[in-house]
Design a protein around this motif. Structure first.
Motif, short mmCIF file in Angstrom:
data_model
loop_
_atom_site.label_atom_id
_atom_site.label_comp_id
_atom_site.label_asym_id
_atom_site.label_seq_id
_atom_site.Cartn_x
_atom_site.Cartn_y
_atom_site.Cartn_z
N LEU A 160 0.83 -1.20 0.00
CA LEU A 160 0.00 0.00 0.00
C LEU A 160 0.86 1.26 0.00
O LEU A 160 0.63 2.18 -0.78
CB LEU A 160 -0.93 0.00 1.22
CG LEU A 160 -1.92 1.16 1.31
CD1 LEU A 160 -2.73 1.32 0.03
CD2 LEU A 160 -2.84 0.98 2.51
N LEU A 161 1.88 1.29 0.86
CA LEU A 161 2.75 2.47 0.89
C LEU A 161 3.52 2.64 -0.41
O LEU A 161 3.73 3.77 -0.87
CB LEU A 161 3.72 2.38 2.07
CG LEU A 161 3.16 2.65 3.47
CD1 LEU A 161 4.29 2.84 4.46
CD2 LEU A 161 2.24 3.87 3.50
N LEU A 162 3.92 1.53 -1.00
CA LEU A 162 4.67 1.61 -2.25
C LEU A 162 3.83 2.18 -3.39
O LEU A 162 4.35 2.81 -4.31
CB LEU A 162 5.22 0.23 -2.63
CG LEU A 162 6.42 -0.24 -1.81
CD1 LEU A 162 6.68 -1.72 -2.03
CD2 LEU A 162 7.68 0.58 -2.14
N ARG A 163 2.52 1.97 -3.33
CA ARG A 163 1.65 2.58 -4.35
C ARG A 163 1.79 4.10 -4.32
O ARG A 163 1.89 4.75 -5.36
CB ARG A 163 0.19 2.20 -4.09
CG ARG A 163 -0.16 0.75 -4.36
CD ARG A 163 -1.63 0.50 -4.08
NE ARG A 163 -1.99 -0.90 -4.22
CZ ARG A 163 -2.32 -1.48 -5.36
NH1 ARG A 163 -2.31 -0.77 -6.48
NH2 ARG A 163 -2.66 -2.76 -5.41
N PHE A 164 1.77 4.66 -3.11
CA PHE A 164 1.89 6.11 -2.98
C PHE A 164 3.28 6.59 -3.37
O PHE A 164 3.43 7.64 -3.99
CB PHE A 164 1.56 6.53 -1.54
CG PHE A 164 0.12 6.31 -1.17
CD1 PHE A 164 -0.87 7.14 -1.67
CD2 PHE A 164 -0.25 5.27 -0.33
CE1 PHE A 164 -2.21 6.94 -1.34
CE2 PHE A 164 -1.57 5.05 0.00
CZ PHE A 164 -2.56 5.89 -0.50
N LEU A 165 4.30 5.82 -3.02
CA LEU A 165 5.67 6.19 -3.39
C LEU A 165 5.86 6.18 -4.90
O LEU A 165 6.43 7.11 -5.47
CB LEU A 165 6.67 5.24 -2.72
CG LEU A 165 7.12 5.56 -1.30
CD1 LEU A 165 8.02 4.45 -0.77
CD2 LEU A 165 7.84 6.90 -1.24
N ARG A 166 5.40 5.13 -5.55
CA ARG A 166 5.55 5.05 -7.01
C ARG A 166 4.77 6.17 -7.69
O ARG A 166 5.24 6.76 -8.67
CB ARG A 166 5.11 3.69 -7.53
CG ARG A 166 5.97 2.52 -7.07
CD ARG A 166 5.74 1.28 -7.93
NE ARG A 166 4.35 0.90 -8.00
CZ ARG A 166 3.72 0.10 -7.13
NH1 ARG A 166 4.39 -0.40 -6.10
NH2 ARG A 166 2.45 -0.21 -7.28
N ALA A 167 3.57 6.43 -7.18
CA ALA A 167 2.73 7.48 -7.78
C ALA A 167 3.37 8.85 -7.68
O ALA A 167 3.12 9.72 -8.52
CB ALA A 167 1.36 7.49 -7.11
N ARG A 168 4.19 9.04 -6.65
CA ARG A 168 4.86 10.33 -6.45
C ARG A 168 6.35 10.25 -6.74
O ARG A 168 7.15 11.00 -6.22
CB ARG A 168 4.61 10.83 -5.02
CG ARG A 168 3.15 11.26 -4.80
CD ARG A 168 2.80 12.43 -5.70
NE ARG A 168 1.40 12.83 -5.62
CZ ARG A 168 0.46 12.49 -6.49
NH1 ARG A 168 0.77 11.71 -7.52
NH2 ARG A 168 -0.78 12.92 -6.35
N LYS A 169 6.70 9.28 -7.61
CA LYS A 169 8.07 9.15 -8.11
C LYS A 169 9.09 9.10 -6.98
O LYS A 169 10.15 9.72 -7.04
CB LYS A 169 8.40 10.27 -9.10
CG LYS A 169 7.51 10.23 -10.35
CD LYS A 169 7.82 11.36 -11.30
CE LYS A 169 7.06 11.22 -12.60
NZ LYS A 169 5.59 11.15 -12.44
N TRP A 170 8.74 8.37 -5.92
CA TRP A 170 9.62 8.09 -4.79
C TRP A 170 9.97 9.33 -3.97
O TRP A 170 10.96 9.35 -3.25
CB TRP A 170 10.89 7.35 -5.23
CG TRP A 170 10.54 6.07 -5.92
CD1 TRP A 170 10.34 5.88 -7.26
CD2 TRP A 170 10.29 4.79 -5.31
NE1 TRP A 170 9.99 4.58 -7.53
CE2 TRP A 170 9.96 3.88 -6.36
CE3 TRP A 170 10.34 4.31 -4.01
CZ2 TRP A 170 9.66 2.54 -6.13
CZ3 TRP A 170 10.04 2.97 -3.77
CH2 TRP A 170 9.71 2.11 -4.82
N ASP A 171 9.15 10.36 -4.08
CA ASP A 171 9.30 11.56 -3.25
C ASP A 171 8.51 11.32 -1.96
O ASP A 171 7.27 11.31 -1.98
CB ASP A 171 8.77 12.78 -3.99
CG ASP A 171 8.99 14.09 -3.24
OD1 ASP A 171 8.67 14.14 -2.02
OD2 ASP A 171 9.45 15.06 -3.85
#
Length: 456
Positions: A160-171
């Motif tokens: 779940l957290l990685l979805r948000f990270l990928r969506a925001r280009k790891w920012d």
């Protein structure tokens, strides 16, 4: 080892740089949730005295008192992972406050520094920076924590957290803003848990015709999988008529379908395919409001959930409509949309023998709604068992949070494996809890959903 054919940037399939970002993100998330490190870690030499554990790396700490005052009313009772009897809950809060005071004065922790405030984002399409601040003002850290763990369901928490990270280009900063905004949206704006708890059975009992009509028609439905193993959601635009249902009913239905599709995911697949069937489409079927809502869902609140979107048999009149819609789309989402004119082009994404007659294939499948079965949702009324299961899950969640702190400050493979094993227990645990939180759907009745199989 990651599952075969698993896409990059997923749990167990991270580069060292990506894992470092995930650790950084977990640390600020746990702080935002008000979760303290386990005493064993605080007493070890893994933590250095650089930053106080109670100084938020991104978000300021909001007290529950301030949160209640900002709300201006009593909190609604909700089914949370951590819900307990009021007296027990108050005692726990007092213990946590005492523990926090002790740790604040006695212990410090080093953490990645990504700034103490969240500034404006030039690409903040949905005003999530503002929503993030609203969430911190209106929700206590514990409410954010409950909302997060409720969204995890049978997913790996890292997933779940990685979805948000990928969506925001790891920012990490932008990912936190997106995640917190989503928790506020789920809990305060649309109440996702209530939609799934009530489901089709409650809609029938409450004569919610706006919601029921869409389910019975099969305006959108789930069936089969594509070549990548992704569940397929077909949207039959010809069945939509503006004004046939309220905007609220349509939005609840959209969320219901997305959340149901999430339950159908099985590792290593973590996205779905949407087929917009525009056969027999006319201007009478066009309604921009639900399209905007669906786009917002995928871009702002269900990041990295869309695998591919196939627009099938679009008539010439759709060209002008598409010119408007594509202006609303994020470039990443737009890149996933493909126009397919015939069965041969559709078969590039879905095996031809899996295509059903409505889409021009050989499969005889036809959507037929199965009405709710009396008694199928009886477990939703078993409050005592639900509370017991939630308390047991809360213990596993706390184990995972402790293990996550240990993993953040360790490179040991044993620590990583121990945390992975707890995540597996969380997935298995949710299978038993699901019938007490989610009303049965047509996909349960037709055995399209098999949670036990999905976690094996």
């Amino acid at each position: 080892m990651p599952p075969p054919n698993q896409a990059p940037g997923r749990p167990g399939n991270l580069t060292p740089e990506q894992e470092a970002k995930l650790k950084e993100f977990w640390l600020v998330v746990l702080k935002t949730f008000g979760v303290l490190p386990p005493p064993s870690l605080l007493e070890s030499s893994a933590i250095t005295s650089t930053t106080s554990i109670n100084s938020a790396a991104v978000a300021p700490k909001i007290s529950e008192t301030a949160s209640s005052e900002a709300n201006g009313d009593k909190k609604k009772k909700r089914f949370g992972v951590f819900r307990k009897k009021d007296k027990e809950n108050n005692k726990e809060k007092e213990k946590e406050k005492e523990k926090e005071k002790e740790m604040t004065s006695a212990s410090t922790i080093s953490s990645p520094t990504i700034g103490s405030t969240v500034g404006p984002d030039d690409n903040d399409k949905y005003g999530q920076s503002k929503q993030y601040k609203t969430a911190l003002a209106e929700m206590s850290p514990e409410e954010l924590r409950v909302a997060f763990w409720s969204m995890v369901q049978a997913d790996h928490p890292d997933g779940l957290l990685l979805r948000f990270l990928r969506a925001r280009k790891w920012d990490v900063k932008k990912a936190l803003v997106m995640m917190v905004s989503t928790m506020h949206w789920r809990l305060k704006e649309v109440d996702v848990q209530s939609i799934m708890f009530k489901g089709e059975g409650a809609a029938l009992a409450e004569h919610d015709e706006g919601f029921l009509k869409q389910v019975r028609l099969g305006k959108s439905y789930l069936h089969s999988t594509d070549k990548a193993g992704r569940p397929i959601c077909v949207v039959r635009a010809r069945l939509h008529k503006q004004g046939d249902q309220s905007e609220d009913a349509l939005n609840r239905y959209t969320i219901y379908v997305i959340e149901t599709a999430r339950v159908c995911l099985k590792d290593p697949v973590d996205t779905a395919t949407v087929v917009f069937d525009l056969s027999d489409f006319s201007l009478a079927n066009m309604d921009y409001a639900p399209v905007k809502f669906m786009i917002k869902c995928f871009e702002a609140h269900y990041p990295e959930s869309l695998g591919v979107c196939l627009v099938y048999k679009a008539p010439w009149i759709f060209q002008g409509i598409w010119n408007i819609i594509k202006g609303w789309l994020d470039p990443v989402v737009a890149s996933k949309i493909h126009f397919v004119r015939n069965v041969d082009q559709l078969a590039e994404f879905i095996d031809r023998d899996k295509l059903w007659k409505e889409l021009g294939g050989p499969d005889a499948y036809e959507y037929k709604y199965i009405e709710p079965i009396p008694g199928e949702d009886d477990l939703l009324q078993d409050v005592e068992t639900r509370e017991k299961l939630l308390e047991e899950r809360a213990k596993i969640v706390r184990e995972f949070e402790d293990a996550t702190y240990n993993w953040i400050y360790s490179s040991s493979s044993d620590v990583r494996q121990a945390r992975f094993d707890i995540a597996k227990r969380l997935k298995i645990d949710y299978v038993g809890l699901d019938p007490y939180l989610r009303a049965r759907s047509i996909y349960d009745r037709m055995h399209y959903i098999n949670l036990k199989e999905s976690v094996e």
